[in-house]
Design a protein around this motif. Structure first.
Motif, short mmCIF file in Angstrom:
data_model
loop_
_atom_site.label_atom_id
_atom_site.label_comp_id
_atom_site.label_asym_id
_atom_site.label_seq_id
_atom_site.Cartn_x
_atom_site.Cartn_y
_atom_site.Cartn_z
N PRO A 167 -41.86 -52.29 -66.47
CA PRO A 167 -41.23 -53.92 -66.48
C PRO A 167 -41.48 -54.55 -68.00
CG PRO A 167 -42.83 -53.68 -65.12
CD PRO A 167 -43.11 -52.45 -65.77
N ALA A 168 -40.76 -55.68 -67.87
CA ALA A 168 -40.83 -56.59 -68.99
C ALA A 168 -41.58 -57.91 -68.11
CB ALA A 168 -39.91 -56.94 -69.80
N GLY A 169 -42.62 -58.38 -68.87
CA GLY A 169 -43.22 -59.49 -68.04
C GLY A 169 -42.65 -60.70 -69.05
N ALA A 170 -43.48 -61.80 -68.73
CA ALA A 170 -43.45 -62.91 -69.24
C ALA A 170 -43.11 -62.96 -71.02
CB ALA A 170 -44.62 -63.95 -69.17
N GLU A 171 -42.28 -63.60 -71.16
CA GLU A 171 -41.67 -63.63 -72.56
C GLU A 171 -41.31 -62.23 -73.14
OE1 GLU A 171 -44.82 -65.41 -75.13
OE2 GLU A 171 -44.92 -67.07 -74.05
N GLY A 172 -40.74 -61.37 -72.16
CA GLY A 172 -40.23 -60.03 -72.57
C GLY A 172 -41.20 -58.97 -72.84
N LYS A 173 -42.44 -59.30 -72.98
CA LYS A 173 -43.15 -58.29 -73.26
C LYS A 173 -43.64 -57.01 -72.50
CE LYS A 173 -48.34 -57.35 -74.30
NZ LYS A 173 -49.51 -58.05 -74.44
N LEU A 174 -43.40 -55.79 -72.66
CA LEU A 174 -43.53 -54.66 -71.86
C LEU A 174 -44.92 -54.67 -71.20
CD1 LEU A 174 -41.32 -51.73 -73.32
CD2 LEU A 174 -40.86 -53.31 -71.34
N LEU A 175 -45.02 -54.20 -69.96
CA LEU A 175 -46.34 -54.34 -69.39
C LEU A 175 -46.71 -52.62 -69.42
CD1 LEU A 175 -45.63 -56.27 -65.95
CD2 LEU A 175 -46.35 -57.15 -68.21
N ASP A 176 -48.07 -52.77 -68.93
CA ASP A 176 -48.73 -51.23 -69.19
C ASP A 176 -48.41 -50.14 -68.27
OD1 ASP A 176 -50.14 -52.38 -71.46
OD2 ASP A 176 -51.91 -52.73 -70.12
N PHE A 177 -48.00 -50.59 -67.16
CA PHE A 177 -47.74 -49.91 -65.87
C PHE A 177 -46.21 -49.79 -65.25
CE2 PHE A 177 -52.20 -50.52 -65.77
CZ PHE A 177 -52.82 -49.01 -65.78
N ASN A 178 -45.91 -48.62 -64.74
CA ASN A 178 -44.80 -48.72 -64.08
C ASN A 178 -45.00 -49.56 -62.75
OD1 ASN A 178 -43.64 -46.93 -61.40
ND2 ASN A 178 -41.93 -47.16 -63.01
N ALA A 179 -43.65 -50.45 -62.55
CA ALA A 179 -43.84 -51.45 -61.18
C ALA A 179 -44.01 -50.64 -60.00
CB ALA A 179 -42.71 -52.32 -61.18
N PRO A 180 -44.93 -50.56 -59.06
CA PRO A 180 -45.05 -49.91 -57.89
C PRO A 180 -44.19 -50.58 -56.99
CG PRO A 180 -46.97 -51.24 -57.97
CD PRO A 180 -46.29 -51.30 -59.37
N THR A 181 -43.72 -49.82 -55.91
CA THR A 181 -43.04 -50.55 -55.01
C THR A 181 -43.69 -51.38 -54.21
OG1 THR A 181 -41.59 -50.34 -52.87
CG2 THR A 181 -43.44 -48.79 -53.47
N ILE A 182 -43.07 -52.69 -53.64
CA ILE A 182 -43.52 -53.50 -52.76
C ILE A 182 -43.34 -53.50 -51.36
CG2 ILE A 182 -41.51 -55.17 -52.53
CD1 ILE A 182 -45.11 -56.14 -53.51
N PHE A 183 -42.52 -52.38 -50.96
CA PHE A 183 -42.17 -52.09 -49.67
C PHE A 183 -43.45 -51.62 -49.27
CE2 PHE A 183 -37.69 -52.23 -50.47
CZ PHE A 183 -37.34 -53.25 -49.69
N ASN A 184 -43.98 -51.95 -47.78
CA ASN A 184 -45.17 -51.39 -47.25
C ASN A 184 -46.41 -51.46 -47.76
OD1 ASN A 184 -43.26 -49.99 -45.26
ND2 ASN A 184 -42.65 -48.45 -46.99
N VAL A 185 -46.47 -52.47 -48.66
CA VAL A 185 -47.51 -52.66 -49.51
C VAL A 185 -48.72 -52.92 -48.60
CG1 VAL A 185 -47.08 -55.16 -49.71
CG2 VAL A 185 -48.47 -54.03 -51.58
N SER A 186 -48.68 -53.65 -47.55
CA SER A 186 -49.65 -53.98 -46.77
C SER A 186 -50.40 -52.77 -46.09
CB SER A 186 -49.34 -54.94 -45.61
OG SER A 186 -48.32 -54.25 -44.67
N ARG A 187 -49.68 -51.58 -46.29
CA ARG A 187 -50.38 -50.39 -45.64
C ARG A 187 -51.17 -49.75 -46.56
NH1 ARG A 187 -48.31 -52.92 -41.76
NH2 ARG A 187 -47.21 -51.94 -40.01
N ASN A 188 -51.47 -50.13 -47.95
CA ASN A 188 -52.30 -49.72 -48.76
C ASN A 188 -53.59 -50.34 -48.81
OD1 ASN A 188 -50.01 -48.12 -50.12
ND2 ASN A 188 -49.44 -50.00 -51.28
N PHE A 189 -54.64 -49.21 -48.93
CA PHE A 189 -55.90 -49.71 -49.00
C PHE A 189 -56.47 -50.70 -50.06
CE2 PHE A 189 -57.37 -46.78 -51.74
CZ PHE A 189 -58.47 -46.64 -52.29
N ARG A 190 -55.94 -50.39 -51.30
CA ARG A 190 -56.21 -51.05 -52.30
C ARG A 190 -54.62 -51.25 -53.27
NH1 ARG A 190 -61.18 -50.99 -55.08
NH2 ARG A 190 -62.77 -50.85 -53.43
N LEU A 191 -54.74 -52.14 -54.15
CA LEU A 191 -53.44 -52.53 -54.75
C LEU A 191 -53.44 -52.39 -56.08
CD1 LEU A 191 -53.16 -55.97 -52.73
CD2 LEU A 191 -51.75 -53.78 -52.23
N ASN A 192 -52.04 -51.89 -56.73
CA ASN A 192 -51.79 -51.92 -58.09
C ASN A 192 -52.38 -50.26 -58.32
OD1 ASN A 192 -51.06 -54.13 -58.26
ND2 ASN A 192 -52.37 -55.06 -59.72
#
Length: 352
Positions: A107-132
């Motif tokens: 994804p592109a972040g602020a000012e259009g710069k491409l980020l380092d990682f593929n965006a993970p899904t936000i669905f069921n995020v609370s079921r993950n033991f760690r984030l990102n």
């Protein structure tokens, strides 16, 4: 009374020690045997009998949450004013009409710069033991604040963000109703996290199968699930979230990055967080819930094909070359993990 027969070195003492060693050895043998079993038949507290014996359990609805805070968090989630330049919202990278991601390699972040990682899904995020991908955060609030303040992601500052929210009469009313105060750092983070914890996609066809509904899966989908277990995919992708509960090295039997000209920071995994050599190429195992909708795959979004992703994982993680028929069956099984959000099957309203 003096119990001489229990004194160290006595015959009874030696016999009891021998018995203890035997019991301990048997326990260790049982532990090793259990570890080698594909899916130990353990029943967790609160688990139904239908769940017993399966390494994947049905995804349950989110815990009771404050409706006012969920609603407020949803507004914030979609509001681009939370970013420094006012162009990026949380929903920009996490489309709730699709798979909870953005469908892009990166994804592109602020000012259009491409980020380092593929965006993970936000669905069921609370079921993950760690984030990102690198698992650097334990709590949703921590991850949200890092994303908000990161100059490459949303590029916000608390002073400016709160000034914008406090200047909006609608937000003032909603924060007063939900928190009895004007917007603050803590209440903004709590509202966002409360909404995100509500994003549970229940009632997947596979969940209905696990709960005893007959005929909900085809024979080919069931075959795919059996292959998923037999090949060993289940070792990392199990539990209610079908993953998201451990770290694993990406590339156990083969290097999945040989087609890349050079290695960048995103390819180093948790090594960039811990500095430990054993964490090089180690990532949080992603959940496979709704995986049919979350292409492209892997931390770098290297492939948009679920079939190719399965083939790469088989070579890199299992040391196997899978027949195309087996890949097709596993793909069909993974499609049964697509759940519902707010009573609607995920992806039905996906943008073209």
């Amino acid at each position: 009374m003096h119990l001489a027969w229990l004194q160290p070195g006595s015959r009874i003492d030696r016999a009891m020690r021998t018995l203890a060693i035997g019991v301990a050895g048997a326990g260790l043998l049982l532990l090793c045997f259990t570890a080698l079993m594909p899916w130990p038949p353990m029943v967790a507290l609160g688990q139904t009998a239908q769940d017993a014996g399966e390494p994947i359990t049905p995804l349950r609805p989110s815990e009771a949450t404050d409706a006012a805070r969920v609603s407020l968090g949803e507004l914030l989630f979609h509001d681009a004013r939370l970013s420094g330049d006012g162009t990026v919202a949380c929903a920009s990278c996490h489309d709730l009409t699709a798979g909870g991601d953005d469908g892009l390699e990166r994804p592109a972040g602020a000012e259009g710069k491409l980020l380092d990682f593929n965006a993970p899904t936000i669905f069921n995020v609370s079921r993950n033991f760690r984030l990102n991908w690198r698992g650097e955060f334990r709590r949703i609030e921590e991850q949200n604040e890092a994303a908000l303040l990161d100059p490459d992601v949303m590029g916000a500052s608390w002073n400016e963000l709160l000034r914008r929210l406090q200047g909006d009469a609608g937000y003032l009313r909603r924060f007063a109703a939900a928190y009895s105060s004007a917007p603050t750092r803590d209440s903004v983070l709590d509202a966002l996290a409360t909404f995100q914890r509500s994003l549970i996609t229940v009632n997947a066809r596979f969940d209905r199968h696990l709960m005893g509904q007959k005929g909900v899966l085809t024979s080919e989908e069931l075959r795919g699930y059996e292959l998923f277990k037999e090949y060993g995919c289940i070792a990392c992708h199990q539990g209610a979230n079908v993953g998201g509960n451990l770290f694993q090295r990406f590339g156990i039997f083969a290097d999945p990055l040989t087609d890349r000209a050079s290695e960048d920071d995103s390819d180093l995994g948790r090594f960039t967080v811990t500095g430990l050599e054993q964490d090089r190429h180690v990532y949080r195992v992603p959940s496979l819930r709704n995986v049919a909708l979350t292409a492209p795959y892997f931390h770098n979004g290297r492939t948009a094909s679920l079939e190719e992703a399965i083939s790469i994982m088989a070579r890199a993680q299992l040391g196997r070359e899978l027949p195309q028929d087996d890949i097709a069956s596993i793909t069909r099984f993974l499609n049964t993990l697509t759940g519902e959000y707010r009573g609607r099957r995920l992806g039905e309203g996906r943008k073209p």
